[in-house]
Motif scaffolding. Sequence first.
Motif, PDB file in Angstrom:
ATOM      1  N   VAL A   8      27.462  26.520  18.004  1.00 30.26           N
ATOM      2  CA  VAL A   8      26.901  25.199  18.271  1.00 30.26           C
ATOM      3  C   VAL A   8      25.381  25.250  18.224  1.00 30.26           C
ATOM      4  N   ILE A   9      24.776  24.362  17.454  1.00 28.39           N
ATOM      5  CA  ILE A   9      23.325  24.175  17.452  1.00 28.39           C
ATOM      6  C   ILE A   9      22.999  22.999  18.359  1.00 28.39           C
ATOM      7  N   LEU A  32      25.597  29.862  20.977  1.00 23.67           N
ATOM      8  CA  LEU A  32      24.605  28.800  20.867  1.00 23.67           C
ATOM      9  C   LEU A  32      23.346  29.193  20.107  1.00 23.67           C
ATOM     10  N   THR A  33      22.811  28.213  19.379  1.00 22.27           N
ATOM     11  CA  THR A  33      21.431  28.247  18.914  1.00 22.27           C
ATOM     12  C   THR A  33      20.703  27.120  19.623  1.00 22.27           C
ATOM     13  N   LEU A  34      19.672  27.473  20.391  1.00 18.87           N
ATOM     14  CA  LEU A  34      18.909  26.499  21.164  1.00 18.87           C
ATOM     15  C   LEU A  34      17.549  26.295  20.519  1.00 18.87           C
ATOM     16  N   VAL A  73      16.365  26.998  11.343  1.00 21.42           N
ATOM     17  CA  VAL A  73      17.408  26.866  12.362  1.00 21.42           C
ATOM     18  C   VAL A  73      18.778  27.191  11.776  1.00 21.42           C
ATOM     19  N   VAL A  74      19.091  26.588  10.658  1.00 25.23           N
ATOM     20  CA  VAL A  74      20.410  26.782  10.055  1.00 25.23           C
ATOM     21  C   VAL A  74      20.547  28.199   9.513  1.00 25.23           C
ATOM     22  N   ARG A  75      19.495  28.702   8.884  1.00 22.06           N
ATOM     23  CA  ARG A  75      19.549  30.056   8.309  1.00 22.06           C
ATOM     24  C   ARG A  75      19.797  31.103   9.383  1.00 22.06           C
ATOM     25  N   LYS A  76      19.039  31.050  10.476  1.00 24.48           N
ATOM     26  CA  LYS A  76      19.192  32.047  11.529  1.00 24.48           C
ATOM     27  C   LYS A  76      20.546  31.933  12.221  1.00 24.48           C
ATOM     28  N   LEU A  87      26.961  20.562  15.355  1.00 20.09           N
ATOM     29  CA  LEU A  87      25.527  20.264  15.380  1.00 20.09           C
ATOM     30  C   LEU A  87      25.296  19.142  16.380  1.00 20.09           C
ATOM     31  N   ILE A  88      24.456  19.402  17.386  1.00 18.88           N
ATOM     32  CA  ILE A  88      24.075  18.379  18.360  1.00 18.88           C
ATOM     33  C   ILE A  88      22.622  17.988  18.109  1.00 18.88           C
ATOM     34  N   ASN A  89      22.403  16.814  17.566  1.00 18.14           N
ATOM     35  CA  ASN A  89      21.056  16.301  17.310  1.00 18.14           C
ATOM     36  C   ASN A  89      20.551  15.585  18.553  1.00 18.14           C
ATOM     37  N   CYS A  90      19.887  16.341  19.423  1.00 19.28           N
ATOM     38  CA  CYS A  90      19.445  15.791  20.710  1.00 19.28           C
ATOM     39  C   CYS A  90      17.926  15.665  20.810  1.00 19.28           C
ATOM     40  N   ALA A  91      17.189  16.282  19.916  1.00 15.65           N
ATOM     41  CA  ALA A  91      15.725  16.211  19.972  1.00 15.65           C
ATOM     42  C   ALA A  91      15.253  14.800  19.641  1.00 15.65           C
ATOM     43  N   GLY A  92      14.287  14.328  20.384  1.00 17.22           N
ATOM     44  CA  GLY A  92      13.744  12.997  20.122  1.00 17.22           C
ATOM     45  C   GLY A  92      12.626  12.676  21.095  1.00 17.22           C
TER      46      GLY A  92
END
Length: 252
Positions: A8-9, A32-34, A73-76, A87-92
């Motif tokens: 999960v990103i 997780l990727t944070l 992000v995706v590569r790592k 994928l959780i798009n939470c940044a804003g």
Amino acid sequence: MDFTGKVVIVTGASSGIGAATAKLFASYGALLTLVGRNEERLLRVAEACEQAKGNKPISLLLDLTQNNSCEEVVRKTVETYKKLDVLINCAGKVVLSTLFDNDMDGLDEIIAINLRVPYRLTQLCLPHLTTSKGNIVNVFGAPMRSRPGFTPFCMIRDALERFTKFGGLEIAPVGVRMNAVRPGITRTNFLSNFNISEDVMDQVYEVISQVVPTEKIIEPEEIARMILFTSSDICPNLNAANLVVDGAASWS
């Protein structure tokens, strides 16, 4: 629900809803990727995630609006875990700006982080999510009455609603789902961005709660639980939905 071994990103993971979401996924066994922009807070969240099940997350201190940051992000993530499930798009962020401002800085800034970043991350993650039959959750504000200074924010919010609806429709044939979780007034560091000091924050929230029919300020953990549910396989036909969690405030 079991996310053991699921990758999960989570963007915007250093505070608020993103941090609560990361910790909850970790407690359910996710890898997780944070991604965040505050190093101290991001490391604290990462430590809490590791303590949950012993899985050390990838922690990326990045400004996602910069060139190649989304790609990194995706590569790592894929290099480390060999797959991707959610994928959780939470940044804003919210930037106050009006038509009387004689520049485009405010609009450009929130388009970059609130709209362009989730769009680009979705593009990059889609091949991997197609393989895993995974899903995407976009996190952005519930419907609200527009106020002076919030015109660009409301424009982007409505664009994200359409992105979720039509994005979910477009990717459905490859077995990937896209939904949105849309919180109302939530107890995060949002108000501190408007120079409201910590010592009066509770009083401000008390006043705000009076315009919410339930008279309750939402806690980040409640939104995190909805994100977890939406990311699970419990409702496989939940797709292109905008799930509003705001105590009925948008209808009052």
